[in-house]
Scaffold this motif. Structure first.
Motif, short mmCIF file in Angstrom:
data_model
loop_
_atom_site.label_atom_id
_atom_site.label_comp_id
_atom_site.label_asym_id
_atom_site.label_seq_id
_atom_site.Cartn_x
_atom_site.Cartn_y
_atom_site.Cartn_z
N ILE A 87 0.74 4.31 -2.65
CA ILE A 87 0.49 5.69 -2.21
C ILE A 87 1.64 6.60 -2.65
N GLY A 88 2.87 6.15 -2.46
CA GLY A 88 4.02 6.95 -2.87
C GLY A 88 4.01 7.25 -4.35
N TYR A 89 3.67 6.25 -5.16
CA TYR A 89 3.59 6.46 -6.61
C TYR A 89 2.50 7.47 -6.95
N ALA A 90 1.33 7.31 -6.34
CA ALA A 90 0.21 8.20 -6.65
C ALA A 90 0.49 9.64 -6.24
N GLN A 91 1.09 9.82 -5.06
CA GLN A 91 1.37 11.18 -4.58
C GLN A 91 2.48 11.84 -5.39
N THR A 92 3.40 11.06 -5.90
CA THR A 92 4.52 11.63 -6.66
C THR A 92 4.11 11.98 -8.08
N THR A 93 3.31 11.13 -8.71
CA THR A 93 3.01 11.29 -10.13
C THR A 93 1.65 11.92 -10.40
N ILE B 127 6.61 6.53 -15.59
CA ILE B 127 6.64 5.12 -15.99
C ILE B 127 7.76 4.37 -15.25
N VAL B 128 8.91 5.00 -15.12
CA VAL B 128 10.01 4.36 -14.38
C VAL B 128 9.63 4.13 -12.93
N LEU B 129 9.01 5.11 -12.30
CA LEU B 129 8.57 4.95 -10.91
C LEU B 129 7.49 3.86 -10.82
N LEU B 130 6.61 3.79 -11.81
CA LEU B 130 5.60 2.72 -11.83
C LEU B 130 6.26 1.35 -11.92
N LEU B 131 7.28 1.23 -12.74
CA LEU B 131 8.00 -0.05 -12.86
C LEU B 131 8.62 -0.46 -11.53
N VAL B 132 9.23 0.49 -10.85
CA VAL B 132 9.87 0.17 -9.57
C VAL B 132 8.84 -0.23 -8.52
N CYS B 133 7.79 0.58 -8.38
CA CYS B 133 6.79 0.33 -7.34
C CYS B 133 5.99 -0.93 -7.64
N LYS B 134 5.56 -1.09 -8.87
CA LYS B 134 4.78 -2.29 -9.24
C LYS B 134 5.64 -3.54 -9.14
N GLY B 135 6.90 -3.45 -9.55
CA GLY B 135 7.78 -4.60 -9.47
C GLY B 135 8.01 -5.05 -8.04
N LEU B 136 8.27 -4.09 -7.14
CA LEU B 136 8.45 -4.45 -5.73
C LEU B 136 7.16 -5.00 -5.12
N ALA B 137 6.02 -4.37 -5.44
CA ALA B 137 4.74 -4.85 -4.92
C ALA B 137 4.43 -6.25 -5.44
N TYR B 138 4.77 -6.51 -6.68
CA TYR B 138 4.59 -7.84 -7.29
C TYR B 138 5.42 -8.88 -6.55
N LYS C 27 -0.99 10.16 -10.58
CA LYS C 27 -1.77 9.09 -11.18
C LYS C 27 -2.48 8.29 -10.09
N SER C 28 -3.30 7.34 -10.51
CA SER C 28 -4.07 6.54 -9.56
C SER C 28 -3.19 5.48 -8.91
N SER C 29 -3.44 5.23 -7.62
CA SER C 29 -2.72 4.15 -6.93
C SER C 29 -3.07 2.79 -7.48
N SER C 30 -4.18 2.69 -8.21
CA SER C 30 -4.56 1.40 -8.80
C SER C 30 -3.59 0.97 -9.89
N ASP C 31 -2.77 1.88 -10.40
CA ASP C 31 -1.72 1.47 -11.35
C ASP C 31 -0.77 0.47 -10.69
N VAL C 32 -0.51 0.66 -9.41
CA VAL C 32 0.40 -0.23 -8.68
C VAL C 32 -0.36 -1.40 -8.08
N LEU C 33 -1.56 -1.14 -7.55
CA LEU C 33 -2.33 -2.20 -6.91
C LEU C 33 -2.96 -3.12 -7.95
N ALA D 101 0.83 -1.20 0.00
CA ALA D 101 0.00 0.00 0.00
C ALA D 101 0.86 1.25 0.00
N GLY D 102 1.94 1.24 0.78
CA GLY D 102 2.84 2.39 0.81
C GLY D 102 3.46 2.67 -0.54
N LEU D 103 3.83 1.64 -1.27
CA LEU D 103 4.38 1.82 -2.62
C LEU D 103 3.36 2.46 -3.54
#
Length: 440
Positions: free
Chosen positions: A287-293, A323-334, A295-301, A283-285
């Motif tokens: 939220i961090g992505y959404a607040q930084t970009t 997109i790079v931040l999405l890759l990092v956050c989504k990859g770690l969450a995955y 975009k929606s947090s659902s991109d990571v979730l 969830a933190g990943l």
């Protein structure tokens, strides 16, 4: 070869015709159950992430909203794994598994763990639970129809149930058949004997999905990526990029899987503490992505199944940094989801590969469709170690562009598969057996 061992003789036998009839009868109800499962997942996601915040007085879901939901998800999934039969299904960190049909008593745990994982935001897909659900329901029905059904016949019935439940999710019964056949390693006579009942059940299941969509209006729940820009033919530069993408996907896929396997033993030892903690970090990943970009947090979730099409069609609205931040956050969450939750690994790998392709499309000589296709095929092959299925997934999802981009996907997928195989340590038993075979 005797007449009994001849697959053509088996196909003509009354017992095999009976198996085909059983597969046809099971295709409709099992597909309806799969449709209901996917509809329930979509309904609960909307209720928990959209409607519930509104009912509590929020104009929209607050930024912190995923934190309590994923913490609760971790706690409940840990309880299901610990106390219900079947440990909620197999751990997705071990990769995609098509075999090992759960016993009927294990089905409630598989369904509960999957619903909690998928509905509350963890980064896994529905395909593995659907395969287990379809196979388990088919075994249950087979036992009710005939208690003394031979084990080989029961295995065919279970495979038909899995075909029926997962094929339409992937957009094509043929694609579902490839996924299950390549994952199970079937070949020779058993391939054709298992394939026919499975395809029959999957075909009937596809009709059931279409009928239920028309009747309920809830949607097909099939993966598709419409409204893509036209793609004519690969360029020489893109073939060079295919090699680089295959190598990069192998490194990313290996890192995701190894990190999940590294932390999984610790999570299993203290699951009631660490699985909720995993949920909080995921969830933190987001939220961090959404607040930084912005975009929606659902991109990571979530699995990325419904977000994949919008990501590609709205690619121009994402900066390279986003997109790079999405890759990092989504990859770690995955990776974290693989280690402690229950679900399938297919859809997050497709989403990550597509996101990587979107990022690479900004480079000279790289088109959006080519980058997305190569990224999906290569990362899927690295995560699943199923190269044929990965090529088909990446090309069939792109509809009319798929045929033109297929040569690039093949090159990237083969490179990713070979490099990942080289980076994956051999099991100790296999290595030992090989050493003894080489000894004089």
């Amino acid at each position: 070869m005797t007449a009994r061992a001849d697959p053509r003789a088996l196909v003509r036998s009354r017992s095999y015709v009976g198996l085909l009839l059983v597969a046809a009868l099971l295709g409709a109800p099992i597909s309806a159950a799969a449709y209901g499962f996917l509809a329930l997942v979509g309904y609960l996601q909307r209720e928990l992430f959209v409607h519930l915040p509104a009912e509590l007085g929020f104009a929209a879901a607050p930024a912190w909203w995923p934190l309590p939901l994923l913490a609760v998800a971790g706690l409940l999934v840990a309880w299901v794994i610990r106390y219900l039969p079947g440990t909620g299904g197999h751990s997705p960190a071990d990769g995609f598994k098509a075999g090992g049909t759960p016993a009927p008593i294990e089905l409630p745990g598989v369904v509960a763990a999957a619903l909690l994982t998928l509905c509350l935001g963890a980064v896994l897909g529905p395909e593995a639970p659907l395969i287990a659900l379809g196979g388990g329901l088919a075994v249950l029905a087979g036992r009710l129809l005939r208690r003394d059904m031979p084990a080989p016949a029961m295995a065919v019935v279970a495979a038909a149930g899995s075909f029926a439940s997962v094929s339409t999710l992937l957009g094509s019964p043929i694609l579902g058949a490839f996924l299950l056949m390549e994952a199970s390693g079937l070949g020779g006579a058993m391939l054709s004997l298992t394939l026919l009942p499975g395809l029959l059940a999957a075909g009937i299941g596809a009709l059931v999905f279409v009928g239920l969509n028309s009747w309920t209006g809830l949607g097909t729940f099939s993966l598709s990526i419409p409204n893509l820009p036209p793609y004519t033919h690969p360029s020489l530069a893109e073939f060079g990029w295919a090699l680089a993408i295959g190598l990069a996907a192998a490194l990313v896929g290996t890192a995701v899987r190894r990190f999940a396997l590294l932390i999984r033993p610790h999570v299993e030892k203290r699951s009631f503490v660490l699985t909720p903690l995993l949920g909080i970090v995921i969830a933190g990943l987001a939220i961090g992505y959404a607040q930084t970009t912005g975009k929606s947090s659902s991109d990571v979730l979530f699995s990325g199944q419904t977000a994949l099409g919008p990501l590609i069609t709205n690619a121009s609205g994402y900066s390279v940094g986003a997109i790079v931040l999405l890759l990092v956050c989504k990859g770690l969450a995955y990776s974290l989801s693989l280690s402690g939750f229950r679900g399938g690994p297919v859809f997050p790998s497709l989403f990550l590969g597509a996101a990587g392709g979107v990022a690479l499309s900004h480079l000279p000589g790289m088109s959006l469709v080519g980058g997305v296709a190569m990224g999906m095929g290569a990362l899927c092959a690295s995560m699943l170690m199923l190269p044929l299925t990965s090529v088909m997934l990446a090309t069939l999802l792109l509809l009319s562009d798929g045929a033109a981009v297929m040569p690039l996907v093949i090159v990237a997928t083969v490179v990713a598969y070979v490099v990942t195989s080289r980076l994956t340590p051999r099991p100790a038993a296999t290595a030992g057996a090989t050493q003894r075979d080489d000894e004089p």
